[in-house]
Write a protein that holds these residues in place. Structure first.
Motif, PDB file in Angstrom:
ATOM      1  N   CYS A 282       0.822  -1.294   0.109  1.00  0.00           N
ATOM      2  CA  CYS A 282       0.009   0.113  -0.105  1.00  0.00           C
ATOM      3  C   CYS A 282       0.828   1.226  -0.123  1.00  0.00           C
TER       4      CYS A 282
ATOM      5  N   CYS B  15      -1.203  -4.959  -0.996  1.00  0.00           N
ATOM      6  CA  CYS B  15      -2.277  -4.269  -1.069  1.00  0.00           C
ATOM      7  C   CYS B  15      -3.617  -4.810  -1.847  1.00  0.00           C
ATOM      8  N   GLY B  16      -4.684  -4.638  -1.439  1.00  0.00           N
ATOM      9  CA  GLY B  16      -5.966  -5.224  -1.732  1.00  0.00           C
ATOM     10  C   GLY B  16      -6.535  -4.502  -2.773  1.00  0.00           C
ATOM     11  N   GLY B  17      -5.896  -3.270  -3.335  1.00  0.00           N
ATOM     12  CA  GLY B  17      -6.689  -2.614  -4.312  1.00  0.00           C
ATOM     13  C   GLY B  17      -5.969  -2.551  -5.580  1.00  0.00           C
TER      14      GLY B  17
ATOM     15  N   TRP C 214      -4.491  -0.949   4.917  1.00  0.00           N
ATOM     16  CA  TRP C 214      -5.856  -1.071   3.647  1.00  0.00           C
ATOM     17  C   TRP C 214      -6.809   0.005   4.135  1.00  0.00           C
TER      18      TRP C 214
ATOM     19  N   CYS D 134      -5.441   3.110   2.647  1.00  0.00           N
ATOM     20  CA  CYS D 134      -4.834   3.547   1.212  1.00  0.00           C
ATOM     21  C   CYS D 134      -5.693   3.733   0.181  1.00  0.00           C
TER      22      CYS D 134
ATOM     23  N   CYS E 248      -6.981   0.668  -1.994  1.00  0.00           N
ATOM     24  CA  CYS E 248      -7.718  -0.336  -1.257  1.00  0.00           C
ATOM     25  C   CYS E 248      -9.126   0.212  -1.095  1.00  0.00           C
TER      26      CYS E 248
END
Ligand code: ACM
Ligand code: ZN
Length: 573
Positions: free
Chosen positions: A298, A317-319, A355, A358, A361
């Protein structure tokens, strides 16, 4: 046979000893078989295995041939008797036979009988005046039978190996009987992994959970991303215990497995009827990957391969769409190398601190319309990394799991995740590995998901096995997991699970985390004899279990550990 009887009688009458004093096979081995009927009231009901005796088997079947070779090797190395391989010889003293399962009574059908996974491992072992006969429906059953024979063997005396007549029928309780080895915190050689697999097979285990990636080291070669293992496997230094004092050794530490080596392990395991379940732990425990690809974090980094232990706030990073591209590349190659029906995706201990702040995210959360239900309690208990219930961030983790689940499904595999994956909502086919106690497993079974129980207080063998810590090498010392504690674990509590829900429990697993375990001897010490305790949780019906009785049976197995040169804890609590 006549000669044996004559000799035994002469020998015994000459020295006037009782049957108990004769070194004879002991069939109450570990794990205890389902049924053991000893049919020996005197010396005329014993068979002696002697040098030169033959082992017969179906030579056209490669697996039977290999099992016969294993048996020959074990009997030579562990009991000092040299057997011959005599395929298809009806007069052989030891016979390995595959038999067809009979149709259930009253049902005559020409169709082959379909066996359950448990029945596939079914075997019988008979010792009569004719010799020893091992029978099974499948080679895996013959392998289990050969292990039982091996573990029963007495010390050799002047007559050979004395085997009282017996009829043993056996079948495991659970189909998933696992052990985890963490090769992320410390790297173990392929040679040691093979020894670990041998130890597992000796205890009837059939799933090797290979924890291949950690914050502290990436151990799996990904050909499309060569720097991942080359650079991600090496940390600059390691923390020196105790961990609260930040004192480092300043010695670079590393190591990874090439795909060729992983395939070698898979083959070695398969020959011992062990499936290798590889784990790439994501989206947390990824600092070693972030070190190589800081764009996947992130903050953009820089990140170091972690030199100390703990739960790290730096996660994938989840996004960022590149995260999924990266994961699919890694899991794709993992599927190429490991044929396992299950692929472990980790999912534990993923703090959402980054997250939450971010932009990528948060944008993804908006795009997916993930609502905030963080006040909704999550069944199964939650703590580190998933304390926010059904928060949008936990749902984002679930979204990633879903994408990977679909990807794995396209390769014909199912996903296993640690019980934190309950927090954002389980994906359709997810198998839950319950480690923070059993609540997560129970909750998942109630949702009709498959479950593997590995509750830390019973199954974490990185913890000490003796109350007096000073007697053992240093370990994770917040609580003791003694043999008796482990033995007392019952995964199917009727008050918690209906029979149908109980069917979702595939089995049980012991976990060896290696923050404080750097050497093979120490790993074996942590493992043994606790694996002998775990093996009865995995193999035996609850009504068969009795810890005091297990303790009486242990010396026979320890005798084998000694012969094999295994390091083990000599005290049992
Ligand atoms: C775990 O022990 N973090 C699965
Ligand atoms: Zn992010």
């Amino acid at each position: 046979m006549k000669r044996l009887l004559f000799t035994v009688c002469c020998l015994l009458s000459a020295v006037c000893v009782s049957a108990d004093e004769v070194t004879a096979a002991k069939y109450d081995i570990i794990p205890l078989p389902k049924e053991v009927k000893v049919m020996c009231t005197g010396f005329d009901q014993m068979f002696a295995i002697e040098d030169g005796n033959g082992i017969s088997y179906d030579a056209s079947n490669a697996e039977c041939t290999r099992i016969a070779q294993f048996l020959q090797e074990w009997v030579k190395e562990e009991a000092d008797v040299k057997l011959q391989l005599t395929p298809d010889d009806k007069n052989a003293q030891i016979k390995l036979r595959l038999v067809s399962p009979a149709a259930p009574k009253g049902k005559k059908s020409k169709k082959p009988v379909t066996l359950t996974d448990q029945q596939k491992e079914n075997y019988t072992m008979k010792v009569t005046e004719k010799g020893i006969e091992l029978t099974a429906f499948e080679p895996v059953g013959l392998f289990r039978a050969a292990q039982t024979l091996r573990k029963s063997l007495p010390e050799k005396n002047g007559l050979g190996l004395i085997m009282p007549f017996v009829e043993i029928t056996d079948q495991p309780r659970f189909t998933y009987r696992g052990v985890l080895l963490d090769c992320g915190r410390h790297f173990f050689s392929v040679e040691f992994i093979k020894q670990f697999l041998d130890v597992m097979a000796l205890h009837g285990c059939n799933q090797f959970h290979w924890h291949l990636t950690e914050d502290q080291g990436w151990r799996f070669e990904v050909k499309a991303l060569p720097d991942l293992a080359k650079k991600g496997s090496v940390r600059e230094k390691s923390i020196i215990a105790p961990s609260k004092v930040r004192l480092y050794d300043n010695i670079p530490y590393g190591g990874y497995y090439t795909q060729e080596e992983c395939r070698e392990v898979v083959k070695y395991a398969a020959e011992r009827y062990i499936n290798v379940v590889p784990e790439i732990d994501m989206p947390g425990h990824m600092q070693s990957a972030l070190h190589v690809f800081p764009n996947l974090g992130c903050t953009g980094g820089p990140y170091q391969v972690a030199p100390h232990w703990g739960v790290m706030r730096e996660v994938l990073c989840g996004g960022n769409p590149e995260t999924l591209t990266f994961l699919k590349t890694v899991f794709g190659e993992l599927c190429d190398v490991f044929p396992s029906p299950y692929i472990h995706i980790g999912g534990d201990e993923c703090p959402k601190e980054r997250w939450k702040k971010c932009p990528k995210c948060q944008a993804k959360i908006q795009e997916l319309g993930l609502t905030d239900e963080s006040k909704v309690a999550v069944e199964g208990g939650d703590n580190r990394g998933s304390q926010d219930g059904r928060s949008p961030e936990n749902k984002l983790q679930s979204y990633i799991n879903h994408e990977i689940e679909q990807f794995l499904a396209s390769r014909g595999r199912s996903l296993i995740g640690w019980d934190e994956i309950l927090a954002g909502g389980l994906t359709e086919d997810a198998i839950v590995m319950s480690w923070r106690g059993t609540k997560g497993g129970v909750a998942a079974a109630k949702q009709k998901h498959r479950v593997i129980m590995s509750p830390n207080v019973y199954a974490y063998i990185d913890h000490p096995q003796l109350k007096d810590y000073s007697k053992s090498p240093r370990t994770t010392d917040s609580y003791v997991v003694s043999c008796s504690k482990m033995y007392s674990f019952e995964p199917l509590v009727p008050e918690e699970l209906t029979e149908e829900e109980g069917d979702c429990i595939l089995g049980v697993q012991a976990n060896l985390w290696t923050e404080h375990v750097a050497y093979p001897e120490h790993a074996l010490y942590q493992l043994l004899p606790r694996l002998a305790s775990m093996s009865e949780v995995q193999w035996c019906a609850p009504e068969q279990k009795d810890f005091e009785n297990w303790k009486k049976r242990l010396p026979q197995l320890e005798r084998l550990y000694d012969k094999l040169g295994y390091v083990y804890c000599r005290e049992v609590e």
